[in-house]
Design an enzyme around this catalytic site. Structure first.
Site, PDB file in Angstrom:
ATOM      1  N   SER A 192       5.762   9.283  -7.649  1.00  0.00           N
ATOM      2  CA  SER A 192       5.797   7.843  -7.404  1.00  0.00           C
ATOM      3  C   SER A 192       6.702   7.452  -6.237  1.00  0.00           C
ATOM      4  O   SER A 192       6.847   6.267  -5.951  1.00  0.00           O
ATOM      5  CB  SER A 192       6.242   7.112  -8.675  1.00  0.00           C
ATOM      6  OG  SER A 192       7.474   7.625  -9.131  1.00  0.00           O
ATOM      7  N   THR A 195       9.606   3.388  -8.907  1.00  0.00           N
ATOM      8  CA  THR A 195      10.274   3.212  -7.615  1.00  0.00           C
ATOM      9  C   THR A 195      11.716   3.630  -7.782  1.00  0.00           C
ATOM     10  O   THR A 195      12.286   3.408  -8.847  1.00  0.00           O
ATOM     11  CB  THR A 195      10.273   1.698  -7.242  1.00  0.00           C
ATOM     12  OG1 THR A 195       8.938   1.297  -7.012  1.00  0.00           O
ATOM     13  CG2 THR A 195      11.119   1.401  -6.026  1.00  0.00           C
ATOM     14  N   THR A 207       9.208   3.849  -2.461  1.00  0.00           N
ATOM     15  CA  THR A 207       8.143   4.119  -3.438  1.00  0.00           C
ATOM     16  C   THR A 207       6.838   4.489  -2.739  1.00  0.00           C
ATOM     17  O   THR A 207       6.633   4.143  -1.571  1.00  0.00           O
ATOM     18  CB  THR A 207       7.903   2.864  -4.306  1.00  0.00           C
ATOM     19  OG1 THR A 207       7.015   3.181  -5.375  1.00  0.00           O
ATOM     20  CG2 THR A 207       7.302   1.723  -3.510  1.00  0.00           C
ATOM     21  N   ARG A 211      -2.626  -2.096   0.257  1.00  0.00           N
ATOM     22  CA  ARG A 211      -1.799  -2.861  -0.695  1.00  0.00           C
ATOM     23  C   ARG A 211      -0.318  -2.550  -0.461  1.00  0.00           C
ATOM     24  O   ARG A 211       0.069  -1.400  -0.289  1.00  0.00           O
ATOM     25  CB  ARG A 211      -2.198  -2.497  -2.121  1.00  0.00           C
ATOM     26  CG  ARG A 211      -1.389  -3.229  -3.220  1.00  0.00           C
ATOM     27  CD  ARG A 211      -0.201  -2.420  -3.705  1.00  0.00           C
ATOM     28  NE  ARG A 211       0.496  -3.064  -4.823  1.00  0.00           N
ATOM     29  CZ  ARG A 211       1.653  -2.650  -5.330  1.00  0.00           C
ATOM     30  NH1 ARG A 211       2.238  -1.589  -4.834  1.00  0.00           N
ATOM     31  NH2 ARG A 211       2.207  -3.285  -6.326  1.00  0.00           N
ATOM     32  N   VAL A 212       0.488  -3.602  -0.448  1.00  0.00           N
ATOM     33  CA  VAL A 212       1.936  -3.437  -0.311  1.00  0.00           C
ATOM     34  C   VAL A 212       2.594  -4.063  -1.540  1.00  0.00           C
ATOM     35  O   VAL A 212       2.219  -5.167  -1.952  1.00  0.00           O
ATOM     36  CB  VAL A 212       2.435  -4.120   0.983  1.00  0.00           C
ATOM     37  CG1 VAL A 212       3.951  -4.183   1.023  1.00  0.00           C
ATOM     38  CG2 VAL A 212       1.897  -3.373   2.207  1.00  0.00           C
ATOM     39  N   GLY A 213       3.542  -3.364  -2.109  1.00  0.00           N
ATOM     40  CA  GLY A 213       4.228  -3.882  -3.296  1.00  0.00           C
ATOM     41  C   GLY A 213       5.497  -4.635  -2.941  1.00  0.00           C
ATOM     42  O   GLY A 213       5.685  -5.092  -1.809  1.00  0.00           O
ATOM     43  N   ASP A 214       6.375  -4.747  -3.905  1.00  0.00           N
ATOM     44  CA  ASP A 214       7.618  -5.488  -3.724  1.00  0.00           C
ATOM     45  C   ASP A 214       8.680  -4.700  -2.957  1.00  0.00           C
ATOM     46  O   ASP A 214       9.546  -5.281  -2.297  1.00  0.00           O
ATOM     47  CB  ASP A 214       8.197  -5.876  -5.090  1.00  0.00           C
ATOM     48  CG  ASP A 214       8.371  -4.671  -6.019  1.00  0.00           C
ATOM     49  OD1 ASP A 214       7.541  -3.745  -5.945  1.00  0.00           O
ATOM     50  OD2 ASP A 214       9.322  -4.654  -6.815  1.00  0.00           O
ATOM     51  N   THR A 231      11.762  -2.564 -10.008  1.00  0.00           N
ATOM     52  CA  THR A 231      10.710  -1.572 -10.181  1.00  0.00           C
ATOM     53  C   THR A 231       9.659  -2.186 -11.106  1.00  0.00           C
ATOM     54  O   THR A 231       9.915  -3.159 -11.785  1.00  0.00           O
ATOM     55  CB  THR A 231      11.285  -0.265 -10.755  1.00  0.00           C
ATOM     56  OG1 THR A 231      10.240   0.698 -10.888  1.00  0.00           O
ATOM     57  CG2 THR A 231      11.935  -0.475 -12.102  1.00  0.00           C
ATOM     58  N   GLY A 232       8.482  -1.607 -11.083  1.00  0.00           N
ATOM     59  CA  GLY A 232       7.408  -2.151 -11.921  1.00  0.00           C
ATOM     60  C   GLY A 232       6.319  -2.775 -11.071  1.00  0.00           C
ATOM     61  O   GLY A 232       6.216  -2.488  -9.877  1.00  0.00           O
ATOM     62  N   GLY A 254       4.751  -4.717  -8.668  1.00  0.00           N
ATOM     63  CA  GLY A 254       5.363  -5.423  -7.550  1.00  0.00           C
ATOM     64  C   GLY A 254       4.849  -6.829  -7.347  1.00  0.00           C
ATOM     65  O   GLY A 254       5.588  -7.703  -6.889  1.00  0.00           O
TER      66      GLY A 254
HETATM   67  N1  ASP Z   1       7.311  -1.717  -7.628  1.00  0.00           N
HETATM   68  C1  ASP Z   1       6.404  -0.700  -7.180  1.00  0.00           C
HETATM   69  C2  ASP Z   1       5.221  -1.336  -6.528  1.00  0.00           C
HETATM   70  O1  ASP Z   1       4.742  -2.356  -7.003  1.00  0.00           O
HETATM   71  C3  ASP Z   1       5.953   0.236  -8.232  1.00  0.00           C
HETATM   72  C4  ASP Z   1       6.933   0.581  -9.334  1.00  0.00           C
HETATM   73  O2  ASP Z   1       8.116   0.449  -9.185  1.00  0.00           O
HETATM   74  O3  ASP Z   1       6.525   0.983 -10.433  1.00  0.00           O
HETATM   75  O4  ASP Z   1       4.725  -0.808  -5.578  1.00  0.00           O
END
Ligand code: ASP
Length: 342
Positions: A85, A203, A221, A231-234, A254-255, A257
């Site tokens: 990840s 992350t 991450t 796609r771009v996350g947080d 994390t999680g 995004g």
């Molecule tokens: N926050 C990350 C994202 O959305 C993924 C993660 O931390 O689980 O890309």
């Protein structure tokens, strides 16, 4: 590599051999493992944060700068082939491309980030170069890769045979479903897609305070496995996945995004600390803001980790299963279970 074996690897490296919950209990029982303030100190998301913290500690314990500590720490999971990840060996997007997101922020409010970057194994170090060697904050896609190569980073194939195999397995059904990290034992157990069976996103977010009392943070991450290309996350979005204010503290997330971006999560946590909340309380309020605005978000995982100007650390997540690692002069291998709303 399941979460337990991964964790054992981290603890064995420090001379201990405890399982996930055993480590948390053992650490808590020393009385030195709480988030109560200490300087210098580093904290990180998830159990792979233990090994990352130890690399950061080499910098902090010798009087080094928090910025160098978080960069060195974040490079550990980025290079770890067991970690699907973060960095190299991260699971690819639905088109089989490994695209990486990272951000970094220092004590002066300088920040840099890369998003959807391919072929470069250490996005956190490229993010730092964006911060230090360009007038910009964020470079994306091919532009980020081109900049990294100009800066001397090697262009590499990041898709490992194991990740390629997992992607081909996923292609058989091609269901895109983020799986909440609700069970410690299910970490990275497989290619994802089946709730309770596997986690397909995580992350590393790191926050450090150095001996001079200066704060920095890093976040890196490979994002959601099997995400849409582009796609771009947080994680590379300053204020969402990471925020540091040297007068107040720092926060990282994390999680899923998208939920963090919608609520500018890490900035919110820091602003709540500015209003006097403890790190844990601020993280809790940010999680509950997400849930108030979108109750169905209780079905996914989001976790925040925060550190204030005194080195107090706290965390909160939507669901159980979030963990965070703390490292200071007392202990270098503390892993704590995060508290959660559900
Ligand atoms: N926050 C990350 C994202 O959305 C993924 C993660 O931390 O689980 O890309």
């Amino acid at each position: 590599m399941d979460r337990r074996r991964f964790l054992q690897g981290a603890t064995l490296a420090s001379g201990l051999a405890l399982s996930g919950s055993g480590l948390a209990k053992a650490a808590a029982s020393t009385g030195k493992a709480s988030g109560a303030g200490k300087v210098p100190r580093v904290c990180s998301t998830w159990d792979f944060g233990v090994a990352a913290n130890q690399a950061a500690w080499k910098v902090l314990s010798t009087g080094g700068r928090a910025l160098d500590a978080v960069e060195q720490g974040a490079r550990v999971p980025e290079a770890d082939l067991r970690n699907h990840s973060v960095g190299r060996a991260g699971y690819p997007d639905r088109d089989g491309k490994v695209t990486l997101d990272a951000s970094i922020m220092d004590e002066h409010g300088n920040c840099g980030a890369v998003a959807a970057m391919e072929h470069i194994a250490h996005p956190i170090s490229v993010a730092r170069r964006v911060m230090e060697r360009t007038p910009h904050v964020l470079l994306v896609g091919d532009g980020a890769t081109q900049f990294a190569i100009e800066q001397g980073f090697p262009r590499e194939e990041l898709l490992t045979p194991e990740s390629d195999k997992a992607w081909h397995e996923w292609l058989k059904t091609a269901k895109y479903k983020p799986v909440a990290n609700s069970e410690v034992k299910t970490y990275n157990a497989g290619p994802g897609g089946t709730p309770g069976d596997a986690s397909n996103h995580d992350t590393i977010g790191m926050l450090a305070i150095d001996a001079h009392g200066n704060l920095s943070g890093a976040c890196t991450t490979s994002g959601m496995a099997w995400k849409m290309h582009g796609r771009v996350g947080d994680s590379p979005i300053i204020g969402a996945g990471l925020y540091v204010d040297n007068d107040i503290g720092g926060a990282t997330s994390t999680g899923v995004g998208e939920e963090v971006i919608r609520n500018v999560g890490s900035f919110l946590v820091v602003e709540l600390m500015r209003q006097g909340r403890s790190p844990e309380d601020a993280c809790r309020e940010a999680v509950e803001r997400i849930l108030r605005r979108k109750p169905e978000a209780k079905g996914v995982q989001v976790g925040f980790l925060a550190m204030d100007k005194k080195g107090n650390v706290g965390a909160w997540s939507i669901q159980k299963g979030f963990s965070y690692a703390i490292c200071d002069a007392d202990r270098q291998d503390t892993l704590l279970p995060g508290k959660s709303t559900y």
